[in-house]
Write a protein that holds these residues in place. Sequence first.
Motif, short mmCIF file in Angstrom:
data_model
loop_
_atom_site.label_atom_id
_atom_site.label_comp_id
_atom_site.label_asym_id
_atom_site.label_seq_id
_atom_site.Cartn_x
_atom_site.Cartn_y
_atom_site.Cartn_z
N TYR A 1 0.79 -1.16 -0.10
CA TYR A 1 0.00 0.08 0.03
C TYR A 1 0.87 1.30 0.00
O TYR A 1 1.97 1.17 0.54
CB TYR A 1 -0.94 -0.07 1.24
CG TYR A 1 -1.76 -1.17 1.65
CD1 TYR A 1 -2.96 -1.40 0.72
CD2 TYR A 1 -1.43 -2.13 2.30
CE1 TYR A 1 -3.53 -2.51 0.91
CE2 TYR A 1 -1.89 -3.32 2.54
CZ TYR A 1 -3.11 -3.53 1.62
OH TYR A 1 -3.98 -4.71 1.66
N ILE A 2 0.16 2.35 -0.52
CA ILE A 2 1.05 3.56 -0.36
C ILE A 2 -0.04 4.54 0.23
O ILE A 2 -1.03 4.85 -0.31
CB ILE A 2 1.33 4.10 -1.99
CG1 ILE A 2 2.45 3.10 -2.46
CG2 ILE A 2 2.18 5.60 -1.64
CD1 ILE A 2 2.69 3.73 -3.95
N MET A 3 0.51 5.31 1.46
CA MET A 3 -0.28 6.35 1.89
C MET A 3 0.18 7.60 1.35
O MET A 3 1.26 7.63 1.06
CB MET A 3 0.06 6.40 3.50
CG MET A 3 -0.97 5.60 4.53
SD MET A 3 -2.63 6.14 4.47
CE MET A 3 -2.82 6.54 5.97
N THR A 4 -0.98 8.30 1.13
CA THR A 4 -0.65 9.65 0.64
C THR A 4 -1.16 10.57 1.34
O THR A 4 -2.32 10.52 1.93
CB THR A 4 -1.15 9.71 -1.00
OG1 THR A 4 -2.68 9.65 -1.07
CG2 THR A 4 -0.70 8.40 -1.92
N ASP A 5 -0.56 11.90 1.12
CA ASP A 5 -1.19 13.11 1.53
C ASP A 5 -1.86 13.72 0.38
O ASP A 5 -1.18 14.04 -0.85
CB ASP A 5 0.19 14.00 2.10
CG ASP A 5 -0.51 15.37 2.45
OD1 ASP A 5 -1.49 15.92 1.89
OD2 ASP A 5 -0.14 15.95 3.72
#
Length: 400
Positions: free
Chosen positions: A329-333
């Motif tokens: 997964y990639i958490m993004t702002d």
Amino acid sequence: MNPAAPERAAAMGTRLSAKAARFTESVIREMTRLAIQYGAINLAQGFPDFAAPVEIKRAAQEAIAADINQYAITWGAKSLRNAIAEKFARTQALEVDPEREITVCCGSTEAMMSAMMAVINPGDEVVVFEPFYENYGPDAILSGAAPRFVKLHAPDWSFDRPELAAAFTPATKAIILNTPNNPTGKVFRREELEAIREQCIRWNAFAITDEIYEHMLYEGARHTSIATLDGMRDRTITINALSKTYSVTGWRVGWAIASPEVTSAIRKVHDFLTVGAAAPLQEAGAVALRLPLSYYEKLAADYLARRNKMLAILEDAGFRCFKPHGAYYIMTDSSSFGFSNDLEFVRYLVKEIGVAAVPGSSFYHDPADGTQQVRFTFCKTDPTLEEAGKRLRKLRPRSG
Ligand SMILES: Cc1ncc(COP(=O)(O)O)c(C=O)c1O
């Protein structure tokens, strides 16, 4: 997510469980339904859209053909428990007794629930790092535990040792740990695990550790099972599954490894919850766990390439990414897109852009903490990721 549900529950008065009223349906699985409804690419729920290894599919077919179609031993087919013990010894150098220390469950989801129901009493507290995998909230409620949260701080998702220490109290029964971590991609370092160990020993608490992404590690990150740390073997419940490592999330085969005393409680809960996981798929699981090292090396290399592709796609579309060192997964702002909250933004993404993602608020007990975060999965083929990239580029004008 379903606005009618709380009203209906209220209308039913006291006939429904107060526990069930305390959590909503899964936001992640709701996003999958929306993705189907709007024809969006589903980068919300973490399941691969590519084939599972041919050897294990064949093993499952052969097991059915050989009529391994009745209940397995409730705590797991012997062949699978032996393979789990061998793999744990091979990868973590920890010897466990497959006869007394392993319970095979219906996915790691059931393993976590059975583990919590096996150790929690009313009034017990569990320490949970946040952002957290959304199941841990309902797991705590259903098992009767009160969660106490410890923040993982972006961008590297480190935690404050004093905050961790303050979360432990005489009522602490366990800490729930997920490494490599969903949603952040954090891989807990050995010294961080030592800090957790120190608290577990001080307060006589269990570590319940979800290690389902153990083989998705990038750029030298190493996975350590907290059970291998001094004094932790018998106070750790190690949870894992076939789901992610072998791209078979629909098979529903997972397990919990724990001391004989804890295992006997987990086995009782598990037996009355589900009786057992699918018998032929357990046989295929025994084959899966004995795949050669090259399988895991290729898995990690393929996921590294997908991670890098997805990071480029998201950055190109205007997201600020928190680079993951593990999991998929990639958490993004997402603050550059000017949406007031994550729910509004993911609804726009799924309906207007054609990509489903998970709103950050679903990973926090106070939704306000996640309003400018969105999680994307990259466990997809190159064409799926590329099509998502094409669609996400439409976002650009709004970021201006
Ligand atoms: C951290 C974590 N644990 C557990 C699960 C569910 O695992 P299973 O399919 O084995 O129940 C997921 C699925 O996304 C996950 O991300």
